[in-house]
Design an enzyme around this catalytic site. Structure first.
Site, PDB file in Angstrom:
ATOM      1  N   LYS A  66      11.117  -3.957   3.678  1.00  0.00           N
ATOM      2  CA  LYS A  66      10.713  -2.593   3.256  1.00  0.00           C
ATOM      3  C   LYS A  66      11.605  -1.604   2.777  1.00  0.00           C
ATOM      4  O   LYS A  66      11.738  -1.569   1.545  1.00  0.00           O
ATOM      5  CB  LYS A  66      10.233  -1.929   4.662  1.00  0.00           C
ATOM      6  CG  LYS A  66       9.107  -2.756   5.586  1.00  0.00           C
ATOM      7  CD  LYS A  66       8.404  -2.149   6.475  1.00  0.00           C
ATOM      8  CE  LYS A  66       7.312  -3.083   7.307  1.00  0.00           C
ATOM      9  NZ  LYS A  66       6.118  -2.951   7.085  1.00  0.00           N
ATOM     10  N   TYR A 124       5.935  -8.177  16.091  1.00  0.00           N
ATOM     11  CA  TYR A 124       5.508  -8.566  15.182  1.00  0.00           C
ATOM     12  C   TYR A 124       6.428  -8.799  14.123  1.00  0.00           C
ATOM     13  O   TYR A 124       7.396  -8.064  13.840  1.00  0.00           O
ATOM     14  CB  TYR A 124       4.410  -7.671  14.363  1.00  0.00           C
ATOM     15  CG  TYR A 124       3.848  -8.177  13.142  1.00  0.00           C
ATOM     16  CD1 TYR A 124       2.908  -8.990  13.109  1.00  0.00           C
ATOM     17  CD2 TYR A 124       4.010  -7.710  11.837  1.00  0.00           C
ATOM     18  CE1 TYR A 124       2.242  -9.607  11.959  1.00  0.00           C
ATOM     19  CE2 TYR A 124       3.560  -8.303  10.743  1.00  0.00           C
ATOM     20  CZ  TYR A 124       2.673  -9.015  10.656  1.00  0.00           C
ATOM     21  OH  TYR A 124       2.032  -9.724   9.572  1.00  0.00           O
ATOM     22  N   ASP A 162      15.260  -8.495  14.085  1.00  0.00           N
ATOM     23  CA  ASP A 162      14.247  -8.183  13.124  1.00  0.00           C
ATOM     24  C   ASP A 162      14.313  -6.615  12.778  1.00  0.00           C
ATOM     25  O   ASP A 162      13.515  -5.687  13.210  1.00  0.00           O
ATOM     26  CB  ASP A 162      12.788  -8.512  13.313  1.00  0.00           C
ATOM     27  CG  ASP A 162      11.952  -8.523  12.106  1.00  0.00           C
ATOM     28  OD1 ASP A 162      12.286  -7.660  11.329  1.00  0.00           O
ATOM     29  OD2 ASP A 162      10.749  -8.706  12.227  1.00  0.00           O
TER      30      ASP A 162
HETATM   31  N1  PMP Z   1       8.682  -7.860  11.024  1.00  0.00           N
HETATM   32  C1  PMP Z   1       8.515  -6.557  11.216  1.00  0.00           C
HETATM   33  C2  PMP Z   1       9.087  -5.911  12.390  1.00  0.00           C
HETATM   34  C3  PMP Z   1       7.455  -5.914  10.729  1.00  0.00           C
HETATM   35  O1  PMP Z   1       7.127  -4.640  10.887  1.00  0.00           O
HETATM   36  C4  PMP Z   1       6.816  -6.446   9.394  1.00  0.00           C
HETATM   37  C5  PMP Z   1       5.846  -5.882   8.614  1.00  0.00           C
HETATM   38  N2  PMP Z   1       5.173  -4.805   9.219  1.00  0.00           N
HETATM   39  C6  PMP Z   1       7.249  -7.732   9.103  1.00  0.00           C
HETATM   40  C7  PMP Z   1       8.597  -8.548   9.690  1.00  0.00           C
HETATM   41  C8  PMP Z   1       6.572  -8.554   8.077  1.00  0.00           C
HETATM   42  O2  PMP Z   1       7.099  -7.964   6.771  1.00  0.00           O
HETATM   43  P1  PMP Z   1       6.074  -8.245   5.252  1.00  0.00           P
HETATM   44  O3  PMP Z   1       4.925  -7.406   5.577  1.00  0.00           O
HETATM   45  O4  PMP Z   1       6.859  -7.665   4.454  1.00  0.00           O
HETATM   46  O5  PMP Z   1       5.919  -9.715   5.259  1.00  0.00           O
END
Ligand code: PMP
Length: 417
Positions: A259, A138, A231
């Site tokens: 985060k 994700y 990511d």
């Molecule tokens: N990349 C990863 C690996 C994530 O876990 C998340 C959200 N859990 C995102 C991108 C997206 O981040 P956001 O919810 O701050 O848009």
């Protein structure tokens, strides 16, 4: 009270919530009034040990005084100027010191924005169109990554979202996680701008990379002129102060963060090799802009969090708590299960004995997992209400908390069957 708020919320928000996983708590979500250390406090006044931690950002726990004071100092001076401020330079220097592959970077407002910019940059830099991602990874909620996506997209049965144009899905190749031969085959057949990967998967539960997977991706990408994007929105500053790339010793071309690096305030970061990042406006032709980019409150919180991480044993404490939780779970559960843990992130899969990719994760007994979630909640412990999320510990999860949770677990597992 939560029940009354929920009744009104259902008329205001689709599905009653503003992010879908929140609606999975049964019979309705509890509303939260505040948090302190490892605890959150519900509207009803109940304290819960928190293993969700805002879905990852709160590595120091809730409301840590050092971070709060930094944000308060910024609040007193004002919080939005539409022009650069000192804190963005300080935060970027700290990030680059700890994650040296991020030679230059741009601050945005969420992980979603960070991966969106990363993929556009990769296309702009290479002149290629297609990108490759992994089933169940994700990367946020924009069109180019809502294809075979994990997290709530899988929880709600829409790994490929309605509304994503067919033309877009055709530009994205998908391989099973941990399957290097699939990547090799696709990249040798057709040019791709980038491979984007969660270096440890945290959005289908937790799935570690097999030995050699990340270094194998690095080799294939380098030999085919494809950019490698890590990511690290979850893993950044969590798995080590240098993230997963520090832990595994593999450097990507582009990294996305979010985060933890914003200390619980909205943030995303995209960074990487200088000549790639210089493609961004105003120095290059790949566009990005944002009213809230490098928001002073997020910058101040981020600097404070990293200062804390530089001067303590926070990773050790968080990891010790995660290990104790996992060991206790292994001891208490009589049925077939597997727990995947990397550092302070982990998840249990019930009814299966191995999970190394998304299709194995989908075979786990999700109903039994939700029963575990509900019974732990009754015992005063909050774990994510979805199999396809990760549990997190923080530096505030000390031995007292661990002892409480171990007792709660023994009671809770009886209802799992
Ligand atoms: N990349 C990863 C690996 C994530 O876990 C998340 C959200 N859990 C995102 C991108 C997206 O981040 P956001 O919810 O701050 O848009």
């Amino acid at each position: 009270m939560s029940g009354e708020l929920w009744e009104v919320a259902k008329s205001l928000f689709p599905g009653g919530v503003n992010s879908p996983v929140r609606a999975k708590v049964q019979p309705y979500p509890f509303y939260v009034r505040g948090g302190q250390g490892p605890y959150i406090f519900t509207e009803e006044g109940k304290a819960l040990v928190d293993f969700v931690l805002g879905y990852g950002p709160l590595f120091l726990g809730h409301n840590p005084p050092y971070v709060r004071r930094a944000v308060e100092r910024q609040l007193e001076r004002g919080w939005l100027f539409g022009t650069p401020s000192r804190a963005e330079v300080e935060l970027a220097r700290k990030i680059r010191r700890h994650v040296p592959s991020m030679e230059k970077m741009r601050f945005v407002n969420s992980g979603t924005e960070a991966t969106m910019v990363a993929l556009r940059l990769a296309r702009g830099y290479t002149g290629r169109t297609k990108v490759l991602k992994f089933d169940g990874n994700y990367h946020g909620a924009h069109d180019y990554v809502l294809i075979d996506a994990g997290s709530a997209a899988s929880e709600y049965g829409v790994p490929t979202s309605a509304g994503v144009p067919e033309e877009v899905t055709r530009t994205v190749s998908v391989c099973p996680y941990n399957d290097l031969s699939c990547v090799q085959k696709i990249l040798s057949k057709e040019d791709h701008a980038a491979v984007i990967v969660e270096p440890v998967m945290g959005n289908m539960g937790v799935i570690p990379p097999s030995k050699g997977f990340l270094s194998g991706l690095r080799e294939i990408c380098s030999s085919t002129g494809t950019l490698l994007i890590f990511d690290e929105v979850i893993t950044g500053f969590r798995l080590s102060i240098s993230g997963a790339q520090g832990l595994f010793g593999v450097n990507p071309d582009i990294t996305t963060l979010g985060k933890i690096v914003g200390g619980g305030f909205p943030i995303g970061v995209v960074g990487g090799r200088k000549e790639i990042m210089d493609q961004l406006t105003p120095s290059g032709p790949v566009f990005n802009a944002g009213t809230f980019n490098a928001h002073p409150l997020s910058m101040a919180a981020g600097v404070a969090v990293i200062e804390q991480l530089e001067n303590g044993n926070h990773h050790v404490v968080a990891e010790r708590a995660a290990k104790a939780f996992v060991d206790s779970l292994d001891d208490s559960l009589k049925l077939t299960h597997v727990v995947n843990r990397v550092g302070s992130m982990f998840q249990v899969f019930l009814g299966v004995s191995e999970v190394r990719n998304a299709s194995q994760a989908r075979k786990a007994d999700r109903e039994a997992y939700l029963r575990l979630h509900s019974s732990l909640l009754r015992e005063g412990v909050f774990i994510p209400p979805s199999q396809f999320e990760a549990l997190f510990t923080s530096a505030a999860h000390d031995q007292d908390v661990v002892d409480f949770v171990v007792r709660a677990l023994r009671n809770a597992v009886r209802s799992v069957g």
